[in-house]
Motif scaffolding. Sequence first.
Motif, short mmCIF file in Angstrom:
data_model
loop_
_atom_site.label_atom_id
_atom_site.label_comp_id
_atom_site.label_asym_id
_atom_site.label_seq_id
_atom_site.Cartn_x
_atom_site.Cartn_y
_atom_site.Cartn_z
N TYR B 31 0.83 -1.20 0.00
CA TYR B 31 0.00 0.00 0.00
C TYR B 31 0.87 1.25 0.00
O TYR B 31 1.78 1.39 0.82
CB TYR B 31 -0.89 -0.01 1.24
N TYR B 48 -4.12 6.65 -4.13
CA TYR B 48 -3.48 5.57 -3.41
C TYR B 48 -3.38 4.34 -4.30
O TYR B 48 -4.01 4.27 -5.37
CB TYR B 48 -4.22 5.24 -2.11
N VAL B 50 -2.89 -0.10 -4.00
CA VAL B 50 -2.83 -1.29 -3.15
C VAL B 50 -1.87 -2.33 -3.73
O VAL B 50 -1.79 -3.45 -3.20
CB VAL B 50 -4.22 -1.90 -2.93
N ARG B 96 -2.23 -2.96 4.65
CA ARG B 96 -3.64 -2.56 4.75
C ARG B 96 -4.10 -2.57 6.20
O ARG B 96 -3.94 -3.54 6.92
CB ARG B 96 -4.50 -3.53 3.94
N GLY B 97 -4.67 -1.45 6.61
CA GLY B 97 -5.26 -1.37 7.94
C GLY B 97 -4.27 -1.22 9.08
O GLY B 97 -4.66 -1.25 10.24
N THR B 98 -3.00 -1.06 8.76
CA THR B 98 -1.99 -0.95 9.82
C THR B 98 -1.25 0.38 9.71
O THR B 98 -1.59 1.23 8.90
CB THR B 98 -0.98 -2.10 9.74
N GLU B 99 -0.23 0.51 10.51
CA GLU B 99 0.52 1.76 10.59
C GLU B 99 1.01 2.22 9.23
O GLU B 99 1.46 1.42 8.42
CB GLU B 99 1.72 1.55 11.50
N ALA B 100 0.92 3.52 8.99
CA ALA B 100 1.49 4.12 7.78
C ALA B 100 2.80 4.80 8.13
O ALA B 100 2.93 5.44 9.17
CB ALA B 100 0.51 5.13 7.20
#
Lengths: 108, 111
Positions: B31, B48, B50, B96-100
């Motif tokens: 991502y 963005y 993926v 996905r869905g975690t820390e950036a």
Amino acid sequence: RKEVEQDPGPFNVPEGATVAFNCTYSNSASQSFFWYRQDCRKEPKLLMSVYSSGNEDGRFTAQLNRASQYISLLIRDSKLSDSATYLCVVSDRNKLVFGAGTILRVKS
Amino acid sequence: NAGVTQTPKFQVLKTGQSMTLQCAQDMNHEYMSWYRQDPGMGLRLIHYSVGAGITDQGEVPNGYNVSRSTTEDFPLRLLSAAPSQTSVYFCATGDRGTEAFFGQGTRLTVV
């Protein structure tokens, strides 16, 4: 209505104070929740993830209320170095949605 | 291990010019995303991706193009710069869905 809403502040507090920030989100399907910290003119960095059971990391405590779509961050014993902007972040499948941030100023 | 590298750090453009903001990551994340940050507005998602070959629009995509030919790179193109595009741009990467994880930002001024 913004997807993630925060009180922009600024919150001006003395060293040693306890301060709480709140955040609301509009998408009930949101899956993950975070607090980020951003120092002036720098990139955001993860402060902590937020779990339904609540979680604590040293002086920082985060809470999530899915029913009310509400996230909070509590900072105890504030330090001068805590002065920053705190961003509430919500994950919606492939996207991270950021609140506009809450400014904290800790003064001696 | 550089993490997320953005170039340039600063740029001044004239109205109508085009340019590409570069973003490279060595964290092997699928991502990647681009945000702009304006005073009082927080970070707003531009585009963005993926994974390689897959891109999608965010909240404010107009005036910007992206492509993702490799996992590592996610350039952002300004087609015809306008003063409204004066902003700080951040590239981010993560799972996905975690820390950036963010790059250090590009401060762009369009005159």
